[in-house]
Design a protein around this motif. Structure first.
Motif, PDB file in Angstrom:
ATOM      1  N   LEU A 280       1.027  -1.250  -0.042  1.00  0.00           N
ATOM      2  CA  LEU A 280       0.026  -0.070   0.205  1.00  0.00           C
ATOM      3  C   LEU A 280       1.011   1.155   0.015  1.00  0.00           C
ATOM      4  CD1 LEU A 280      -2.577  -1.144   2.674  1.00  0.00           C
ATOM      5  CD2 LEU A 280      -2.726  -1.269   0.126  1.00  0.00           C
ATOM      6  N   PHE A 281       1.115   1.940  -1.031  1.00  0.00           N
ATOM      7  CA  PHE A 281       1.817   3.183  -1.220  1.00  0.00           C
ATOM      8  C   PHE A 281       1.065   4.381  -0.444  1.00  0.00           C
ATOM      9  CE2 PHE A 281       4.387   2.423  -5.374  1.00  0.00           C
ATOM     10  CZ  PHE A 281       4.600   1.415  -4.994  1.00  0.00           C
ATOM     11  N   TRP A 421      -4.520   6.735 -12.187  1.00  0.00           N
ATOM     12  CA  TRP A 421      -3.886   6.196 -11.245  1.00  0.00           C
ATOM     13  C   TRP A 421      -2.553   6.516 -11.294  1.00  0.00           C
ATOM     14  CZ3 TRP A 421      -0.042   2.276 -11.718  1.00  0.00           C
ATOM     15  CH2 TRP A 421       0.224   1.675 -10.340  1.00  0.00           C
ATOM     16  N   SER A 422      -1.900   6.148 -12.416  1.00  0.00           N
ATOM     17  CA  SER A 422      -0.618   6.639 -12.770  1.00  0.00           C
ATOM     18  C   SER A 422      -0.395   8.094 -12.338  1.00  0.00           C
ATOM     19  CB  SER A 422      -0.153   6.296 -14.083  1.00  0.00           C
ATOM     20  OG  SER A 422       1.389   6.618 -14.286  1.00  0.00           O
ATOM     21  N   ASP A 423      -1.162   9.076 -13.019  1.00  0.00           N
ATOM     22  CA  ASP A 423      -0.749  10.575 -12.712  1.00  0.00           C
ATOM     23  C   ASP A 423      -0.855  10.879 -11.138  1.00  0.00           C
ATOM     24  OD1 ASP A 423      -0.596  13.246 -14.043  1.00  0.00           O
ATOM     25  OD2 ASP A 423      -2.354  13.599 -12.885  1.00  0.00           O
ATOM     26  N   ALA A 424      -1.824  10.121 -10.565  1.00  0.00           N
ATOM     27  CA  ALA A 424      -2.182  10.509  -9.199  1.00  0.00           C
ATOM     28  C   ALA A 424      -0.708  10.060  -8.434  1.00  0.00           C
ATOM     29  CB  ALA A 424      -3.098  10.032  -8.665  1.00  0.00           C
ATOM     30  N   ARG A 425      -0.261   8.764  -8.842  1.00  0.00           N
ATOM     31  CA  ARG A 425       0.938   8.202  -8.365  1.00  0.00           C
ATOM     32  C   ARG A 425       2.204   9.052  -8.110  1.00  0.00           C
ATOM     33  NH1 ARG A 425       3.513   2.789 -10.712  1.00  0.00           N
ATOM     34  NH2 ARG A 425       3.410   4.626 -12.386  1.00  0.00           N
ATOM     35  N   GLU A 431      -3.873   9.440  -1.317  1.00  0.00           N
ATOM     36  CA  GLU A 431      -3.764   8.909   0.373  1.00  0.00           C
ATOM     37  C   GLU A 431      -3.100   7.580   0.290  1.00  0.00           C
ATOM     38  OE1 GLU A 431      -7.182  11.606   2.758  1.00  0.00           O
ATOM     39  OE2 GLU A 431      -7.696   9.670   1.851  1.00  0.00           O
ATOM     40  N   LEU A 432      -3.728   6.653  -0.123  1.00  0.00           N
ATOM     41  CA  LEU A 432      -3.388   5.290  -0.355  1.00  0.00           C
ATOM     42  C   LEU A 432      -3.490   4.983  -1.763  1.00  0.00           C
ATOM     43  CD1 LEU A 432      -4.938   3.722   2.584  1.00  0.00           C
ATOM     44  CD2 LEU A 432      -2.585   4.650   2.584  1.00  0.00           C
ATOM     45  N   LEU A 433      -2.495   3.944  -2.434  1.00  0.00           N
ATOM     46  CA  LEU A 433      -2.760   3.297  -3.537  1.00  0.00           C
ATOM     47  C   LEU A 433      -2.271   2.138  -3.424  1.00  0.00           C
ATOM     48  CD1 LEU A 433      -0.067   3.456  -5.424  1.00  0.00           C
ATOM     49  CD2 LEU A 433      -1.186   5.659  -6.146  1.00  0.00           C
ATOM     50  N   ILE A 434      -2.680   0.866  -4.191  1.00  0.00           N
ATOM     51  CA  ILE A 434      -2.015  -0.467  -4.258  1.00  0.00           C
ATOM     52  C   ILE A 434      -1.275  -0.437  -5.371  1.00  0.00           C
ATOM     53  CG2 ILE A 434      -3.921  -1.367  -5.235  1.00  0.00           C
ATOM     54  CD1 ILE A 434      -2.970  -3.877  -3.504  1.00  0.00           C
ATOM     55  N   PHE A 469       7.530   7.531  -4.977  1.00  0.00           N
ATOM     56  CA  PHE A 469       6.121   8.000  -4.935  1.00  0.00           C
ATOM     57  C   PHE A 469       5.517   8.426  -3.545  1.00  0.00           C
ATOM     58  CE2 PHE A 469       6.059   5.018  -8.716  1.00  0.00           C
ATOM     59  CZ  PHE A 469       6.500   6.159  -9.673  1.00  0.00           C
ATOM     60  N   ALA A 470       5.976   7.739  -2.450  1.00  0.00           N
ATOM     61  CA  ALA A 470       5.690   7.903  -1.183  1.00  0.00           C
ATOM     62  C   ALA A 470       6.312   9.128  -0.537  1.00  0.00           C
ATOM     63  CB  ALA A 470       6.241   6.716  -0.231  1.00  0.00           C
TER      64      ALA A 470
END
Length: 562
Positions: A280-281, A421-425, A431-434, A469-470
């Motif tokens: 979970l990033f 998803w990639s742009d948000a990452r 907040e969280l992404l997998i 990314f974190a």
């Protein structure tokens, strides 16, 4: 012994998946006709759900394809096995005794697909461009490149940099100076007509599929594999249906009853390698603009202890995943350097709900009447982004949200397109992404750490990080990474203290909350093509989305009977 499966996808509906396969069968003329008319074409599915959006910029976080196939590195380093690197655009390389100068001899017979000759000037241009653009510099390259002559480049470093070798030589994609010098913003410009030196070139592009064709002028000769066709389907379920009907030749991802692939899919085989680490990033660093309760390490640790990894493995991954280390080294491949100073060598497979709630309460959270913890009037609630179509990840997310609810943490899954998803990452707008922590160019945990845990590879929220990314930033980790660059990789005793520092600091902060080590499984058409990797001959990491590893496999494949 290798474990099994990985690469996500959500099927919107079974009907949608079957409809996609029906369209594919029609386009190919049905299974029998497809196998005949496409006998030299490898049809692959990478997990793409929804239309492709054209972009062949190999340095872009939203690139579709190119690294290894169209744009080449100087050498190929096997990141599963400790073997000599294979020359690509480079012929040989040598370091000086203190690791501050790297001399590279290049091929003299490579050309760009527009007919221009590849020279040392292209290498210098590429390295200079990457150095000047932080968003492109996923390896943290800081060297200075000079063209000695057309086939020799010298790269100097201000400090000992032995560990930079596989990154600079194996993970920077050479681009043509005569084409790229006019790009206004090379880190983000969309490349629609890629010109490379690689074994393949773009033949055609449509939103539902694009095709690479063999480069007839490739310096090693035109590949035996004549075409690679990339499909966009609706998710893993439609991918599995296409596989069952023989309409795709290679996919990396889960299929039902993974243990019986050869029985359920006649002519196909499967291979599984534990490699990429599901996590979970979190956008973890408030100092760099991250917002949300996940910026609190107590919240991240509570999530870490609340996860029932055994259940996640069963429900989402068919028990193909394995234990994961909170220090981010691979437990199997990196066994000798996993730190003995870690509090836990591996993340617990069973939840410790009491410990999770104790961590939250010690950090000032109190449980409300609705069963959700809150602090300063704000509920402990977060959104977790997952790509629509990635069924195993979606199942994992749904399972974990239910597990976290038991300890008073409310997580809402949000299914989005891969591009969103990639742009948000990249921009830290989550907040969280997998996702998964991928490995570097060589079988060494240094690279994973230098990519995902180095201050040099992150950025403020709103700017593109690549690939930290974190937004994790830790001076002790940065110093240890710098020190490792100056130590001979063969001196294990001298390296271990730095690995101890890196792993223990990561464990304290867990900016990427470890879930499981994904068993990466590919299913491939062994009847149609020969030359696939085997457990006895892992000449490349066998995942269709792994770059440049997939290009090494493309180069080995031959239509059956040839």
């Amino acid at each position: 012994m290798f474990l099994k499966a990985k690469r996500p996808s959500r099927a919107r509906t079974a009907a949608a998946g079957l409809a996609a396969v029906a369209m594919l069968a029609t386009a190919c003329g049905g299974s029998d006709q497809a196998s005949d008319t496409n006998k030299d074409t490898l049809i692959v599915y990478t997990g793409q759900s929804g239309d492709w959006q054209i972009n062949f910029n190999p340095f872009s976080p939203t690139t579709l394809e190119g690294p290894g196939t169209i744009f080449e590195p100087l050498f190929f380093f096997n990141n599963i096995r400790d073997v000599e690197p294979r020359p690509r655009l480079g012929r040989s390389f040598t370091w000086n005794t203190d690791g501050t100068k790297l001399d590279v001899v290049l091929r003299d017979d490579a050309t760009w697909t527009d007919g221009e000759k590849f020279t040392a000037e292209d290498v210098v241009f590429t390295l200079d461009m990457v150095k000047k653009n932080a968003a492109m510099n996923g390896t943290g390259y800081k060297g200075t490149a000079t063209a000695v002559d057309d086939t020799t480049v010298t790269i100097t470093f201000d400090e000992p940099s032995f560990m930079e070798g596989p990154q600079v030589l194996g993970r920077i994609w050479m681009v043509p100076a005569h084409k790229w010098k006019d790009l206004a913003t090379p880190a983000t410009d969309v490349v629609k007509e890629p010109v490379g030196t690689g074994p393949f070139q773009l033949e055609d592009f449509k939103a539902q599929a694009f095709t690479l064709k063999a480069n007839p002028s490739y310096y090693d000769g035109e590949p035996a594999l004549k075409k690679v066709r990339y499909l966009a389907l609706s998710g893993n379920q439609s991918g599995e249906a296409a596989l069952r009907q023989g309409q795709i030749d290679w996919q990396t991802g889960p299929v039902p009853d993974i243990a019986d692939v050869e029985k359920n899919y006649p002519g196909y085989k499967a291979i599984t390698v534990p490699m990429n680490q599901t996590a979970l990033f979190t956008c973890s660093n408030a100092a760099l603009g991250c917002q949300g309760p996940q910026t609190d390490v107590a919240v991240r640790k509570a999530i870490y202890y609340a996860i029932n990894r055994t259940q996640v493995n069963q429900l989402a991954f068919e028990n193909t995943s394995s234990e994961i280390s909170p220090g981010a080294a691979l437990l199997e491949r990196d066994e000798d350097v996993v730190s003995a100073k870690l509090q836990e060598r591996s993340a617990p497979m069973q939840p410790d709900e009491a410990r999770a709630t104790a961590l939250l309460e010690a950090a000032g959270y109190a449980k409300g009447a609705d069963g959700v913890y809150a602090k300063d009037g704000k509920p402990l609630a977060m959104t977790l982004k997952v790509v629509a179509g990635w069924t195993d990840y979606i199942t994992a997310v749904d399972t974990m949200t239910q597990q976290l609810q038991k300890v008073g943490i409310r997580v809402t899954a949000q299914q989005v397109s891969w591009n969103e998803w990639s742009d948000a990452r990249g921009r830290g707008e989550f907040e969280l992404l997998i996702d998964a922590l991928n490995q570097g160019p060589a079988p060494d945990p240094y690279y994973n750490a230098s990519y995902f845990f180095s201050t040099a590879t992150t950025a403020k929220v709103g700017e593109v990080a690549n690939p930290n990314f974190a937004r994790f930033s830790n001076p002790a980790v940065d110093a240890a990474l710098t020190s490792l660059k100056g130590v001979d990789p063969k001196d294990a005793a001298a390296r271990q203290p730095y690995f101890d520092t890196i792993q223990t600091e990561i464990e304290k902060a867990i900016p990427y909350i470890p879930v499981l080590t994904g068993g990466t499984t590919s299913e491939f058409n062994a009847k149609k093509f020969t030359g696939w990797p085997t457990e006895d001959d892992l000449y490349s990491f066998p995942a269709v989305w792994a770059r440049p590893e997939h290009s090494e496999i493309f180069l080995k494949l031959k239509p059956a009977g040839r």
